[in-house]
Design an enzyme around this catalytic site. Structure first.
Site, PDB file in Angstrom:
ATOM      1  N   ASP A  11     100.324  66.385  53.112  1.00 38.13           N
ATOM      2  CA  ASP A  11     100.695  67.568  52.340  1.00 38.13           C
ATOM      3  C   ASP A  11     100.214  68.789  53.115  1.00 38.13           C
ATOM      4  O   ASP A  11      99.008  68.972  53.314  1.00 38.13           O
ATOM      5  CB  ASP A  11     100.048  67.525  50.954  1.00 38.13           C
ATOM      6  N   ASP A 105     107.298  70.112  52.929  1.00 37.05           N
ATOM      7  CA  ASP A 105     105.903  70.089  53.376  1.00 37.05           C
ATOM      8  C   ASP A 105     105.136  68.842  52.947  1.00 37.05           C
ATOM      9  O   ASP A 105     103.904  68.820  53.020  1.00 37.05           O
ATOM     10  CB  ASP A 105     105.172  71.324  52.846  1.00 37.05           C
ATOM     11  N   GLU A 106     105.840  67.798  52.548  1.00 36.23           N
ATOM     12  CA  GLU A 106     105.148  66.644  51.973  1.00 36.23           C
ATOM     13  C   GLU A 106     105.926  65.366  52.285  1.00 36.23           C
ATOM     14  O   GLU A 106     107.157  65.344  52.211  1.00 36.23           O
ATOM     15  CB  GLU A 106     105.036  66.842  50.457  1.00 36.23           C
TER      16      GLU A 106
END
Length: 466
Positions: A11, A105-106
């Site tokens: 993350d 983003d993960e």
């Protein structure tokens, strides 16, 4: 559950805001908030400096401004975020063929499938190396969680924030989870959490102790059984490399409620075109058109129409969305509109073009007369009468949004700090430079032009516009 912590969850830390701080040296170490800047905008990401004031994602922007009035408030630059995300995902795919992106983003990574980790020692070394590589390639930091299941890997990465790594040793799951809030478990949102609280269950240990039968009684069989297993630390969901999208949709929230029915229809048609553009960009088609309308009183209506087969024809989607709008009462005003397509497929049916023509003929009572002029081009969004019914006074002033990339013929690359009253203020700096100087120009200065984002790391790939 795996016997070794070979599922990794990455993350990125405050991703959008961190990217803005990396791109804008004058903002490093200062509160930054990224999101919609209009009266009804919401926060997309807040930097850790802004979070100390209580600002968080999904908060109304007006509330964020009250909590942190001196923060920098910027529009999102998705072309930059996508470019950085592509770099990060490429690093993950070097570790394993099984990478499951959850957002820009993960992502989850199955380290075992990549043969890069068979035990805790190797998994930790891989996670630390990944963090170093991400920092070197993007200039940003990410937090890593390692565990024997997806649920625990995600919990571990949350504990690792910011810029850390947490590894949960298999066999310690129940001890770790026990004191945590029930909201930490997947599938427990505000409503379920409140339902469990009223039943006297606020921690994961409470759920484990209640037993499966009690949770089934409270939540139903599927949810109750799943939640009890997770409370005991069991989660056998695999990392899936391809997460197939179930729908494509776009929506807009308006700063001022729309009352003009013609304007509402124009916006619906514009959203339909944007939705089809995304649909085609993904190489897909869809069978069901969905219209979403949020009215002045926050009530939300959803209407749908299923076609005879999948389509990616903008005319078909536009007309279906317009028919759905005809069945919705917009009296009192509209604050949000959305158009989506579901029932996705990888092909289209050619007869849908004929279907569109047939439906148009049925709607008009026959084809267009031979001497009838074809329709002219659609008005651009924002043209025509305003919400009060009056025509605009003159040509629209060039708009410069806070955070937007620009380039000046004399001073080079910079970004917009703010604009108004016919003036735009620009700070001239770029990634890797010292904090730059601020200058003010007329909004119509011919020497000032919009520009593409610069790469965060000098020498990195150029960021495309769009």
């Amino acid at each position: 559950m795996r016997p070794a912590p070979t599922i990794l969850h990455l993350d990125m830390d405050a991703f959008f805001a961190a990217a803005e701080q990396a791109a804008k040296p004058s903002l490093r170490g200062k509160p930054v908030v990224v999101g919609g800047l209009g009266p009804r905008g919401v926060v997309a990401t807040a930097s850790y400096e802004a979070r100390r004031f209580g600002v968080h994602s999904a908060m109304p922007m007006a509330q964020a401004r009250r909590l942190a009035p001196n923060a920098a408030y910027l529009v999102p630059r998705f072309s930059l975020y996508r470019a950085v995300s592509d770099q990060v995902m490429e690093l993950l795919r070097r570790l394993s063929p099984l990478v499951e992106p959850l957002s820009l983003d993960e992502a989850f990574v199955d380290l075992e499938a990549g043969g890069v980790a068979a035990d805790a020692v190797a998994a930790r070394a891989t996670g630390e190396r990944l963090r170093r590589d991400i920092l070197e390639v993007t200039g940003l930091t990410g937090s890593v969680g390692l565990a024997g299941s997806k649920m625990l890997a995600k919990i571990a990465s949350e504990q690792a924030k910011p810029d850390g790594l947490v590894l949960i040793e298999p066999g310690t799951e129940r001890e770790l989870l026990g004191p945590m809030s029930v909201r930490i478990l997947p599938g427990v949102g505000p409503a379920t959490g409140e339902h469990l609280r009223r039943a006297g269950m606020t921690t994961v240990a409470d759920l484990a102790g209640a037993g499966e039968d009690e949770l089934v009684r409270l939540l139903g069989k599927a949810h109750g059984v799943s939640l009890h297993r997770m409370a005991l630390g069991y989660d056998d969901r695999p990392v899936v490399a391809e997460r197939d999208a179930k729908s494509v949709s776009v929506e807009d929230t308006f700063d001022v409620d729309l009352h003009d029915r013609v304007r509402v229809r124009t916006e619906v048609e514009r959203l339909a075109d944007r939705c089809v553009s995304r649909l085609r960009g993904a190489g897909r088609s869809g069978r069901t058109v969905v219209l979403k309308v949020r009215r002045y009183d926050f009530s939300t209506l959803t209407r749908s129409e299923t076609l005879r087969g999948p389509t990616d024809d903008p005319a078909v989607v536009r007309e279906a969305a317009a028919r759905l709008l005809d069945a919705v009462d917009t009296t009192g005003g509209v604050r949000l509109l959305g158009v989506g397509v579901t029932g996705l497929a990888d092909y289209t049916q050619e007869d849908l073009f004929a279907q569109a023509a047939a439906e148009e003929e049925a709607r008009t009572g026959g084809g267009a007369a031979a001497d009838e002029a074809p329709p002219g081009p659609a008005e651009p969004a924002g043209s025509g009468p305003g919400p009060d019914g009056h025509e605009p006074a003159g040509p629209e002033e060039r708009r410069w949004m806070a955070g937007q990339d620009v380039r000046h013929a004399e001073f080079g690359a910079g970004w917009v700090q703010g604009s108004g009253l016919g003036r735009v203020t620009v700070r001239f700096e770029e990634p890797g430079s010292v904090p730059g100087r601020v200058r003010t120009f007329r909004t119509d200065d011919p020497a000032l032009e919009p520009a593409d984002p610069l790469p965060l790391v000098p020498g990195g790939p150029r960021v495309p516009s769009g």
